[in-house]
Design a protein around this motif. Structure first.
Motif, PDB file in Angstrom:
ATOM      1  N   UNK A 237       0.846  -1.201   0.000  1.00 49.14           N
ATOM      2  CA  UNK A 237       0.000   0.000   0.000  1.00 49.14           C
ATOM      3  C   UNK A 237       0.880   1.251   0.000  1.00 49.14           C
ATOM      4  N   UNK A 238       1.896   1.260   0.851  1.00 51.70           N
ATOM      5  CA  UNK A 238       2.771   2.430   0.969  1.00 51.70           C
ATOM      6  C   UNK A 238       3.483   2.714  -0.357  1.00 51.70           C
ATOM      7  N   UNK A 239       3.940   1.687  -1.032  1.00 50.53           N
ATOM      8  CA  UNK A 239       4.622   1.855  -2.312  1.00 50.53           C
ATOM      9  C   UNK A 239       3.667   2.437  -3.348  1.00 50.53           C
ATOM     10  N   UNK A 240       2.492   1.880  -3.446  1.00 54.61           N
ATOM     11  CA  UNK A 240       1.520   2.351  -4.428  1.00 54.61           C
ATOM     12  C   UNK A 240       1.050   3.765  -4.121  1.00 54.61           C
ATOM     13  N   UNK A 241       0.842   4.064  -2.848  1.00 49.72           N
ATOM     14  CA  UNK A 241       0.386   5.408  -2.456  1.00 49.72           C
ATOM     15  C   UNK A 241       1.481   6.432  -2.732  1.00 49.72           C
ATOM     16  N   UNK A 242       2.735   6.087  -2.416  1.00 48.94           N
ATOM     17  CA  UNK A 242       3.855   6.992  -2.687  1.00 48.94           C
ATOM     18  C   UNK A 242       3.992   7.242  -4.185  1.00 48.94           C
ATOM     19  N   UNK A 243       3.834   6.199  -4.964  1.00 47.59           N
ATOM     20  CA  UNK A 243       3.921   6.331  -6.425  1.00 47.59           C
ATOM     21  C   UNK A 243       2.849   7.297  -6.935  1.00 47.59           C
TER      22      UNK A 243
ATOM     23  N   UNK B   5       4.186  17.852   0.826  1.00 45.12           N
ATOM     24  CA  UNK B   5       4.262  17.450   2.230  1.00 45.12           C
ATOM     25  C   UNK B   5       2.892  17.232   2.845  1.00 45.12           C
ATOM     26  N   UNK B   6       1.937  18.093   2.516  1.00 44.27           N
ATOM     27  CA  UNK B   6       0.579  17.954   3.047  1.00 44.27           C
ATOM     28  C   UNK B   6      -0.078  16.673   2.540  1.00 44.27           C
ATOM     29  N   UNK B   7       0.146  16.350   1.279  1.00 42.29           N
ATOM     30  CA  UNK B   7      -0.430  15.125   0.718  1.00 42.29           C
ATOM     31  C   UNK B   7       0.164  13.889   1.378  1.00 42.29           C
ATOM     32  N   UNK B   8       1.462  13.909   1.631  1.00 38.18           N
ATOM     33  CA  UNK B   8       2.111  12.787   2.324  1.00 38.18           C
ATOM     34  C   UNK B   8       1.558  12.654   3.738  1.00 38.18           C
ATOM     35  N   UNK B   9       1.439  13.764   4.450  1.00 33.70           N
ATOM     36  CA  UNK B   9       0.902  13.733   5.815  1.00 33.70           C
ATOM     37  C   UNK B   9      -0.531  13.211   5.831  1.00 33.70           C
ATOM     38  N   UNK B  10      -1.339  13.650   4.875  1.00 31.95           N
ATOM     39  CA  UNK B  10      -2.722  13.173   4.798  1.00 31.95           C
ATOM     40  C   UNK B  10      -2.772  11.665   4.578  1.00 31.95           C
ATOM     41  N   UNK B  11      -1.907  11.151   3.723  1.00 26.35           N
ATOM     42  CA  UNK B  11      -1.879   9.710   3.454  1.00 26.35           C
ATOM     43  C   UNK B  11      -1.485   8.933   4.706  1.00 26.35           C
ATOM     44  N   UNK B  12      -0.495   9.437   5.432  1.00 24.03           N
ATOM     45  CA  UNK B  12      -0.068   8.762   6.659  1.00 24.03           C
ATOM     46  C   UNK B  12      -1.167   8.788   7.714  1.00 24.03           C
ATOM     47  N   UNK B  13      -1.837   9.923   7.848  1.00 24.48           N
ATOM     48  CA  UNK B  13      -2.935  10.023   8.811  1.00 24.48           C
ATOM     49  C   UNK B  13      -4.106   9.135   8.411  1.00 24.48           C
ATOM     50  N   UNK B  14      -4.337   9.034   7.125  1.00 24.07           N
ATOM     51  CA  UNK B  14      -5.412   8.189   6.610  1.00 24.07           C
ATOM     52  C   UNK B  14      -5.229   6.738   7.065  1.00 24.07           C
ATOM     53  N   UNK B  15      -4.028   6.212   6.896  1.00 22.72           N
ATOM     54  CA  UNK B  15      -3.789   4.823   7.285  1.00 22.72           C
ATOM     55  C   UNK B  15      -3.675   4.699   8.800  1.00 22.72           C
ATOM     56  N   UNK B  16      -3.105   5.700   9.468  1.00 25.02           N
ATOM     57  CA  UNK B  16      -2.981   5.663  10.924  1.00 25.02           C
ATOM     58  C   UNK B  16      -4.357   5.606  11.580  1.00 25.02           C
ATOM     59  N   UNK B  17      -5.308   6.370  11.044  1.00 22.52           N
ATOM     60  CA  UNK B  17      -6.660   6.407  11.607  1.00 22.52           C
ATOM     61  C   UNK B  17      -7.332   5.046  11.607  1.00 22.52           C
TER      62      UNK B  17
END
Length: 73
Positions: free
Chosen positions: A17-23, A53-65
């Motif tokens: 998931x992390x690889x695909x989301x980062x891509x 940076x905001x998009x990366x943070x949003x993605x991390x928060x999305x999965x963290x939630x």
């Protein structure tokens, strides 16, 4: 950006998931940053860098939630 629901059941699923989301993030946001850097446009570099940076943070928060149990439920 449209998102899809992914079931993460293992570390391997999370890594994939992390690889695909980062891509996807780099494809969407990275080009704008590269163009701003090429043009040496300082305000655009700042704006696009912040957007990346905001998009990366949003993605991390999305999965963290979804990984952290909600005490309200």
């Amino acid at each position: 950006m449209e998102t899809e629901t992914v079931t993460i059941e293992s570390r391997n699923d999370f890594a994939q998931w992390a690889i695909e989301r980062a891509r996807a993030i780099v494809a969407e946001q990275g080009g704008n940053l590269a163009i701003a850097a090429r043009d040496m446009d300082e305000p655009a570099i700042a704006a696009t860098g912040n957007a990346l940076g905001a998009t990366i943070a949003e993605a991390l928060l999305e999965v963290f939630d979804v990984l952290v149990p909600n005490d309200d439920e």
